[in-house]
Structure formats: C-alpha cells, structure tokens
Design a protein around this motif. Structure first.
Motif, PDB file in Angstrom:
ATOM      1  N   PHE A  33      35.502 -58.776 -47.865  1.00  0.00           N
ATOM      2  CA  PHE A  33      34.957 -57.574 -47.221  1.00  0.00           C
ATOM      3  C   PHE A  33      33.587 -57.411 -47.729  1.00  0.00           C
ATOM      4  N   MET A  34      32.695 -56.942 -46.875  1.00  0.00           N
ATOM      5  CA  MET A  34      31.223 -56.391 -47.466  1.00  0.00           C
ATOM      6  C   MET A  34      30.804 -55.217 -46.594  1.00  0.00           C
ATOM      7  N   GLY A  35      30.179 -54.342 -47.401  1.00  0.00           N
ATOM      8  CA  GLY A  35      29.965 -53.340 -46.473  1.00  0.00           C
ATOM      9  C   GLY A  35      28.641 -52.397 -47.117  1.00  0.00           C
ATOM     10  N   TRP A  36      28.158 -51.515 -46.641  1.00  0.00           N
ATOM     11  CA  TRP A  36      27.162 -50.647 -46.754  1.00  0.00           C
ATOM     12  C   TRP A  36      27.404 -49.201 -47.005  1.00  0.00           C
ATOM     13  N   LEU A  85      15.616 -45.037 -36.913  1.00  0.00           N
ATOM     14  CA  LEU A  85      16.080 -44.192 -38.063  1.00  0.00           C
ATOM     15  C   LEU A  85      15.769 -42.686 -37.754  1.00  0.00           C
ATOM     16  N   LYS A  86      16.518 -41.939 -38.503  1.00  0.00           N
ATOM     17  CA  LYS A  86      16.566 -40.417 -38.351  1.00  0.00           C
ATOM     18  C   LYS A  86      16.367 -39.957 -39.774  1.00  0.00           C
ATOM     19  N   PRO A  87      15.889 -38.641 -40.020  1.00  0.00           N
ATOM     20  CA  PRO A  87      15.632 -38.216 -41.078  1.00  0.00           C
ATOM     21  C   PRO A  87      17.099 -38.061 -41.857  1.00  0.00           C
ATOM     22  N   GLU A  88      17.929 -37.914 -41.400  1.00  0.00           N
ATOM     23  CA  GLU A  88      19.459 -37.697 -41.945  1.00  0.00           C
ATOM     24  C   GLU A  88      19.866 -38.906 -42.278  1.00  0.00           C
ATOM     25  N   ASP A  89      19.232 -40.368 -42.112  1.00  0.00           N
ATOM     26  CA  ASP A  89      19.720 -41.444 -42.752  1.00  0.00           C
ATOM     27  C   ASP A  89      19.013 -41.428 -44.010  1.00  0.00           C
ATOM     28  N   THR A  90      18.206 -40.480 -44.539  1.00  0.00           N
ATOM     29  CA  THR A  90      17.763 -40.748 -45.857  1.00  0.00           C
ATOM     30  C   THR A  90      18.722 -40.568 -47.015  1.00  0.00           C
ATOM     31  N   ALA A  91      18.782 -41.524 -47.738  1.00  0.00           N
ATOM     32  CA  ALA A  91      19.857 -41.785 -48.859  1.00  0.00           C
ATOM     33  C   ALA A  91      19.585 -42.906 -49.864  1.00  0.00           C
ATOM     34  N   MET A  92      20.529 -42.906 -50.791  1.00  0.00           N
ATOM     35  CA  MET A  92      20.489 -44.215 -51.544  1.00  0.00           C
ATOM     36  C   MET A  92      21.523 -45.193 -50.934  1.00  0.00           C
ATOM     37  N   TYR A  93      21.183 -46.226 -50.746  1.00  0.00           N
ATOM     38  CA  TYR A  93      22.067 -47.177 -49.842  1.00  0.00           C
ATOM     39  C   TYR A  93      22.595 -48.421 -50.976  1.00  0.00           C
ATOM     40  N   TYR A  94      23.756 -48.593 -51.063  1.00  0.00           N
ATOM     41  CA  TYR A  94      24.443 -49.403 -51.792  1.00  0.00           C
ATOM     42  C   TYR A  94      25.450 -50.263 -50.931  1.00  0.00           C
ATOM     43  N   CYS A  95      25.345 -51.767 -51.308  1.00  0.00           N
ATOM     44  CA  CYS A  95      26.012 -52.709 -50.830  1.00  0.00           C
ATOM     45  C   CYS A  95      27.203 -52.688 -51.726  1.00  0.00           C
ATOM     46  N   ALA A  96      28.349 -53.142 -51.209  1.00  0.00           N
ATOM     47  CA  ALA A  96      29.756 -53.436 -52.051  1.00  0.00           C
ATOM     48  C   ALA A  96      30.678 -54.381 -51.553  1.00  0.00           C
ATOM     49  N   THR A  97      31.302 -54.979 -52.213  1.00  0.00           N
ATOM     50  CA  THR A  97      32.126 -56.149 -51.638  1.00  0.00           C
ATOM     51  C   THR A  97      33.532 -55.793 -52.112  1.00  0.00           C
ATOM     52  N   ALA A  98      34.579 -56.336 -51.512  1.00  0.00           N
ATOM     53  CA  ALA A  98      36.018 -56.289 -51.849  1.00  0.00           C
ATOM     54  C   ALA A  98      36.623 -57.738 -51.519  1.00  0.00           C
ATOM     55  N   PRO A  99      37.809 -57.938 -52.144  1.00  0.00           N
ATOM     56  CA  PRO A  99      38.522 -59.140 -52.091  1.00  0.00           C
ATOM     57  C   PRO A  99      39.596 -58.935 -51.041  1.00  0.00           C
ATOM     58  N   LEU A 100      40.184 -59.729 -50.434  1.00  0.00           N
ATOM     59  CA  LEU A 100      41.490 -59.492 -49.489  1.00  0.00           C
ATOM     60  C   LEU A 100      42.558 -58.980 -50.126  1.00  0.00           C
ATOM     61  N   ARG A 101      42.788 -57.686 -49.700  1.00  0.00           N
ATOM     62  CA  ARG A 101      44.439 -57.211 -50.320  1.00  0.00           C
ATOM     63  C   ARG A 101      45.204 -56.890 -49.178  1.00  0.00           C
ATOM     64  N   PHE A 102      46.402 -57.065 -49.400  1.00  0.00           N
ATOM     65  CA  PHE A 102      47.424 -56.638 -48.434  1.00  0.00           C
ATOM     66  C   PHE A 102      47.196 -55.018 -47.998  1.00  0.00           C
ATOM     67  N   GLY A 103      47.164 -55.011 -46.618  1.00  0.00           N
ATOM     68  CA  GLY A 103      46.917 -53.449 -46.005  1.00  0.00           C
ATOM     69  C   GLY A 103      45.499 -53.017 -45.962  1.00  0.00           C
ATOM     70  N   THR A 104      44.699 -53.892 -46.630  1.00  0.00           N
ATOM     71  CA  THR A 104      43.126 -53.125 -46.743  1.00  0.00           C
ATOM     72  C   THR A 104      42.588 -53.628 -45.319  1.00  0.00           C
ATOM     73  N   THR A 105      41.797 -52.744 -44.506  1.00  0.00           N
ATOM     74  CA  THR A 105      41.121 -52.943 -43.461  1.00  0.00           C
ATOM     75  C   THR A 105      39.667 -52.408 -43.549  1.00  0.00           C
ATOM     76  N   VAL A 106      38.838 -52.878 -42.757  1.00  0.00           N
ATOM     77  CA  VAL A 106      37.366 -52.319 -42.720  1.00  0.00           C
ATOM     78  C   VAL A 106      37.314 -50.964 -42.425  1.00  0.00           C
ATOM     79  N   GLY A 107      38.344 -50.357 -41.713  1.00  0.00           N
ATOM     80  CA  GLY A 107      38.400 -48.778 -41.353  1.00  0.00           C
ATOM     81  C   GLY A 107      38.754 -48.205 -42.786  1.00  0.00           C
ATOM     82  N   SER A 108      39.796 -48.721 -43.666  1.00  0.00           N
ATOM     83  CA  SER A 108      40.322 -47.937 -45.012  1.00  0.00           C
ATOM     84  C   SER A 108      39.173 -48.157 -45.844  1.00  0.00           C
TER      85      SER A 108
END
Length: 128
Positions: A33-36, A85-108
């Motif tokens: 999994f990879m995400g922002w 882009l909107k002013p409310e998008d202003t933030a610090m953005y982080y990328c992150a990753t995770a390994p495959l785990r039972f029961g983990t979904t992109v939504g969770s």
C-alpha cells in the motif's frame, strides 16, 4: 526497511496544479500500500489518497476529482497529481507505505493513518 523521500511541495495560487512525488528505497518489495496524507498545525493527520498494488484506490471526499494518486513501477516512485487546488488544501503532505496485512484495505488505511508503516519527512503545499 523502506525509506521514503517526498518532493514537489510549493506555493501556488488557487486553481493551480502541483505534482508531489515520493521516492522509495530499501526493501521496496515489502510495499503493498502507498498513500498520501496531510496535516495542518493543531490537527491530526488525514488520509488524502491511498492505492494498493492491485490498483484499488481510496480518496478523501474533499479531493475526489481533483487529486490523483499514481505509481511509477520502474522508478519505485509514486505521485500525487493535484489539480484545481484550493486554499483548504494547504497542509504538510506526507507519503507513507504499508505492507500487505490480512484485513487491511485502502479504505481502512485512508481513514486510519496510524496503520501506515513507513513515513516520509513531509513536503509543504501552500495554496493562496
């Protein structure tokens, strides 16, 4: 171990576009999994977009239709294309990753950032 380095943050005017990148190194074979995620001062970290190697995706309601997560397999890099882009998008953005785990979904993972395993150092996006 996986190491992540973000780039691409900047200051832009409302309606503009940015492309964030996250370069992964180390044990990249463990990444499923990879995400922002983003965070503003005084608040917790929120999920923006998450994708899996099976190309399932999660987007926060506030960014649907404007932000797109993608992956460059050959370069071990994933991106966040940010349009209208909107002013409310202003933030610090982080990328992150995770390994495959039972029961983990992109939504969770999108709704519970604490479940991500490895984090980058963050890149600032400012929209005015």
């Amino acid at each position: 171990h996986v190491q992540l380095v973000e780039s691409g943050g900047s200051s832009v005017q409302a309606g503009g576009s940015l492309r964030l990148s996250c370069a992964a190194s180390g044990n990249t074979n463990s990444i499923y999994f990879m995400g922002w995620f983003r965070q503003v001062p005084g608040k917790g970290r929120d999920g923006v977009a998450v994708m899996s190697l099976s190309v399932n995706t999660y987007y926060a309601d506030s960014v649907k239709g404007r932000l797109t997560i993608s992956r460059d397999i050959a370069k071990n890099t994933f991106h966040l294309q940010m349009n209208n882009l909107k002013p409310e998008d202003t933030a610090m953005y982080y990328c992150a990753t995770a390994p495959l785990r039972f029961g983990t979904t992109v939504g969770s993972l999108g709704s519970t950032p604490e479940k991500m395993h490895t984090w980058g150092q963050g890149t600032q996006v400012t929209v005015s």
